[in-house]
Scaffold this active site. Structure first.
Site, PDB file in Angstrom:
ATOM      1  N   ALA A   1       5.600  13.168   4.278  1.00 55.77           N
ATOM      2  CA  ALA A   1       5.732  12.540   2.959  1.00 55.77           C
ATOM      3  C   ALA A   1       5.758  11.020   3.082  1.00 55.77           C
ATOM      4  CB  ALA A   1       7.001  13.037   2.278  1.00 55.77           C
TER       5      ALA A   1
ATOM      6  N   PRO B   1      -1.788   8.080  12.766  1.00 57.33           N
ATOM      7  CA  PRO B   1      -3.178   8.138  12.303  1.00 57.33           C
ATOM      8  C   PRO B   1      -3.752   6.731  12.079  1.00 57.33           C
ATOM      9  CG  PRO B   1      -1.749   9.524  10.942  1.00 57.33           C
ATOM     10  CD  PRO B   1      -0.860   8.659  11.791  1.00 57.33           C
TER      11      PRO B   1
ATOM     12  N   TYR C   1       5.146  -1.071   4.294  1.00 56.70           N
ATOM     13  CA  TYR C   1       4.623   0.140   4.945  1.00 56.70           C
ATOM     14  C   TYR C   1       4.628  -0.025   6.470  1.00 56.70           C
ATOM     15  CZ  TYR C   1       1.160   3.964   5.615  1.00 56.70           C
ATOM     16  OH  TYR C   1       0.486   5.104   5.985  1.00 56.70           O
TER      17      TYR C   1
ATOM     18  N   GLN D   1       0.875  -4.981   3.702  1.00 55.63           N
ATOM     19  CA  GLN D   1       1.704  -3.813   4.016  1.00 55.63           C
ATOM     20  C   GLN D   1       2.961  -4.162   4.819  1.00 55.63           C
ATOM     21  OE1 GLN D   1      -1.054  -0.754   5.692  1.00 55.63           O
ATOM     22  NE2 GLN D   1      -0.613   0.256   3.754  1.00 55.63           N
TER      23      GLN D   1
ATOM     24  N   GLN E   1      -0.479  -4.794   8.918  1.00 56.15           N
ATOM     25  CA  GLN E   1      -1.698  -4.839   8.108  1.00 56.15           C
ATOM     26  C   GLN E   1      -1.480  -5.713   6.892  1.00 56.15           C
ATOM     27  OE1 GLN E   1      -4.591  -4.821   7.942  1.00 56.15           O
ATOM     28  NE2 GLN E   1      -5.619  -3.292   6.715  1.00 56.15           N
TER      29      GLN E   1
HETATM   30  N1  CAA Z   1      -8.535  -8.150   6.228  1.00 55.29           N
HETATM   31  C1  CAA Z   1      -8.973  -9.391   5.977  1.00 55.29           C
HETATM   32  N2  CAA Z   1      -8.778 -10.042   4.820  1.00 55.29           N
HETATM   33  C2  CAA Z   1      -8.088  -9.399   3.866  1.00 55.29           C
HETATM   34  C3  CAA Z   1      -7.594  -8.102   4.051  1.00 55.29           C
HETATM   35  C4  CAA Z   1      -7.852  -7.487   5.288  1.00 55.29           C
HETATM   36  N3  CAA Z   1      -7.417  -6.263   5.567  1.00 55.29           N
HETATM   37  N4  CAA Z   1      -6.948  -7.733   2.953  1.00 55.29           N
HETATM   38  C5  CAA Z   1      -7.053  -8.747   2.077  1.00 55.29           C
HETATM   39  N5  CAA Z   1      -7.737  -9.745   2.646  1.00 55.29           N
HETATM   40  C6  CAA Z   1      -8.120 -11.017   2.052  1.00 55.29           C
HETATM   41  C7  CAA Z   1      -9.132 -10.774   0.924  1.00 55.29           C
HETATM   42  O1  CAA Z   1     -10.446 -10.589   1.445  1.00 55.29           O
HETATM   43  C8  CAA Z   1      -8.999 -12.030   0.133  1.00 55.29           C
HETATM   44  O2  CAA Z   1      -9.685 -13.093   0.754  1.00 55.29           O
HETATM   45  P1  CAA Z   1     -10.380 -14.237  -0.135  1.00 55.29           P
HETATM   46  O3  CAA Z   1      -9.261 -14.849  -0.926  1.00 55.29           O
HETATM   47  O4  CAA Z   1     -10.984 -15.123   0.878  1.00 55.29           O
HETATM   48  O5  CAA Z   1     -11.374 -13.477  -0.974  1.00 55.29           O
HETATM   49  C9  CAA Z   1      -7.506 -12.323   0.242  1.00 55.29           C
HETATM   50  O6  CAA Z   1      -7.031 -11.614   1.395  1.00 55.29           O
HETATM   51  C10 CAA Z   1      -6.747 -11.858  -0.979  1.00 55.29           C
HETATM   52  O7  CAA Z   1      -7.097 -10.498  -1.182  1.00 55.29           O
HETATM   53  P2  CAA Z   1      -7.098  -9.861  -2.623  1.00 55.29           P
HETATM   54  O8  CAA Z   1      -7.969 -10.681  -3.558  1.00 55.29           O
HETATM   55  O9  CAA Z   1      -7.403  -8.415  -2.497  1.00 55.29           O
HETATM   56  O10 CAA Z   1      -5.596 -10.132  -3.041  1.00 55.29           O
HETATM   57  P3  CAA Z   1      -4.626  -9.204  -3.807  1.00 55.29           P
HETATM   58  O11 CAA Z   1      -3.327  -9.904  -3.874  1.00 55.29           O
HETATM   59  O12 CAA Z   1      -5.235  -8.726  -5.098  1.00 55.29           O
HETATM   60  O13 CAA Z   1      -4.465  -7.897  -2.878  1.00 55.29           O
HETATM   61  C11 CAA Z   1      -4.000  -6.684  -0.911  1.00 55.29           C
HETATM   62  C12 CAA Z   1      -4.094  -8.054  -1.526  1.00 55.29           C
HETATM   63  C13 CAA Z   1      -2.860  -5.898  -1.568  1.00 55.29           C
HETATM   64  C14 CAA Z   1      -3.689  -6.878   0.570  1.00 55.29           C
HETATM   65  C15 CAA Z   1      -5.296  -5.889  -1.138  1.00 55.29           C
HETATM   66  O14 CAA Z   1      -6.366  -6.622  -0.585  1.00 55.29           O
HETATM   67  C16 CAA Z   1      -5.259  -4.531  -0.501  1.00 55.29           C
HETATM   68  O15 CAA Z   1      -4.810  -3.556  -1.110  1.00 55.29           O
HETATM   69  N6  CAA Z   1      -5.720  -4.425   0.749  1.00 55.29           N
HETATM   70  C17 CAA Z   1      -5.693  -3.167   1.464  1.00 55.29           C
HETATM   71  C18 CAA Z   1      -4.432  -3.058   2.274  1.00 55.29           C
HETATM   72  C19 CAA Z   1      -4.579  -1.914   3.237  1.00 55.29           C
HETATM   73  O16 CAA Z   1      -5.292  -2.001   4.217  1.00 55.29           O
HETATM   74  N7  CAA Z   1      -3.914  -0.781   2.947  1.00 55.29           N
HETATM   75  C20 CAA Z   1      -4.072   0.367   3.791  1.00 55.29           C
HETATM   76  C21 CAA Z   1      -3.972   1.578   2.904  1.00 55.29           C
HETATM   77  S1  CAA Z   1      -4.351   3.060   3.772  1.00 55.29           S
HETATM   78  C22 CAA Z   1      -2.982   3.373   4.671  1.00 55.29           C
HETATM   79  O17 CAA Z   1      -1.999   2.689   4.631  1.00 55.29           O
HETATM   80  C23 CAA Z   1      -3.058   4.582   5.533  1.00 55.29           C
HETATM   81  C24 CAA Z   1      -2.802   4.234   6.936  1.00 55.29           C
HETATM   82  O18 CAA Z   1      -1.731   4.523   7.413  1.00 55.29           O
HETATM   83  C25 CAA Z   1      -3.854   3.613   7.740  1.00 55.29           C
END
Ligand code: CAA
Length: 248
Positions: free
Chosen positions: A90, A184, A154, A151, A148
């Site tokens: 969970a 994972p 997380y 996160q 990350q």
């Molecule tokens: N790598 C490189 N750059 C990143 C990035 C990443 N992983 N994430 C965000 N950025 C950069 C964006 O490209 C952006 O750059 P620019 O300003 O140059 O365009 C900048 O950071 C701001 O990003 P956002 O416009 O998206 O800003 P935001 O505040 O709206 O959101 C965020 C930021 C919440 C981090 C969003 O980008 C997001 O949700 N990212 C995904 C996070 C992620 O990887 N989650 C994993 C989920 S899956 C999981 O967790 C399962 C597991 O165990 C693996």
């Protein structure tokens, strides 16, 4: 030998369902937890599993609520007997850069993903020690190893799980109780579906395996760690990430 009982929290999710299938294939009796039976469509899930020949049941439980976990454990023991295998799956994400993260987003993720592991495991470890057998597997994440973007909550929870697991491994080793984590990488589930496409595509491009993993890839690791013969594998972290992050 009587059939071993496996409790899988969040067992009706993407990775959870694959774990339930794997453990059933390994001969385990399956019970999962769910928070909101209607929203999670748990009865339909049970029907689906039974349609596959899997004897699965569910109990209601919010893993972030310790008192609810106490009640859930009583119900499990009464309806199904003692738990031999516990898989803590969970978990949620509530992503956001730290400078934009609400305290609520922090608390929710820590409460469910990390305290939830304590709340549930706390109920069953004494029974495992008494019977001289137990398998605890905590589903962590590559992002607990590497951190990350977006996160901090997380990644902190998933890294914390490793400390919990290693300490529990030492406590249980002389009593036949093992504790391990599986970490994972990016796996095709509703959690990764919810990521911004641009970010997900950029991450997938960096995975040496060339694509995201499947839930069954994670389940296979859980089956391995929960085998009766796996008693000496204890306090380990098993990464399943397509070589996205390699370490030793
Ligand atoms: N790598 C490189 N750059 C990143 C990035 C990443 N992983 N994430 C965000 N950025 C950069 C964006 O490209 C952006 O750059 P620019 O300003 O140059 O365009 C900048 O950071 C701001 O990003 P956002 O416009 O998206 O800003 P935001 O505040 O709206 O959101 C965020 C930021 C919440 C981090 C969003 O980008 C997001 O949700 N990212 C995904 C996070 C992620 O990887 N989650 C994993 C989920 S899956 C999981 O967790 C399962 C597991 O165990 C693996």
């Amino acid at each position: 030998m009587t059939q071993r009982l496996a409790l899988v929290t969040g067992g009706a999710g993407g990775i959870g369902t694959a774990i339930c299938r794997q453990l059933a294939a390994d001969g385990r009796r399956i019970v999962t937890t769910c928070v909101d039976p209607e929203a999670e469509g748990i009865e339909a899930w049970v029907e689906m599993m039974r349609g596959e020949g899997i004897d699965a049941d569910w109990v209601k439980c919010d893993v972030s609520d310790h008192a609810a976990c106490v009640a859930m454990a009583d119900e499990v023991r009464e309806r199904f007997g003692g738990v031999d295998i516990l898989v803590n799956v969970a978990g949620i994400t509530s992503d956001g850069f730290l400078h934009k993260m609400s305290a609520d987003a922090w608390d929710k993720v820590i409460d469910i993903n990390l305290s939830g592991v304590f709340n549930v495991t706390h109920q069953f470890v004494a029974g495992m020690r008494d019977q001289g057998f137990g398998r605890v597997v905590n589903i962590s994440s590559v992002n607990g190893q590497t951190g990350q973007f977006g996160q901090t909550n997380y990644s902190a929870a998933k890294a914390g799980m490793h400390g919990f697991t290693m300490a529990l491994a030492k406590e249980g080793a002389a009593k036949g109780v093992t504790a391990n984590t599986v970490s994972p990488g990016y796996v095709k589930t509703s959690m990764t579906d919810a990521m911004p496409d641009k970010v997900r595509d950029a991450i997938v491009a960096q995975i040496p395996a060339g694509d995201m993993g499947q839930p069954a890839d994670i389940a296979r690791a859980v089956g391995f760690l929960t085998a009766d013969e796996a008693g000496y594998i204890n306090g380990a972290n098993l990464p399943v990430n397509g070589a996205l992050f390699c370490s030793f």
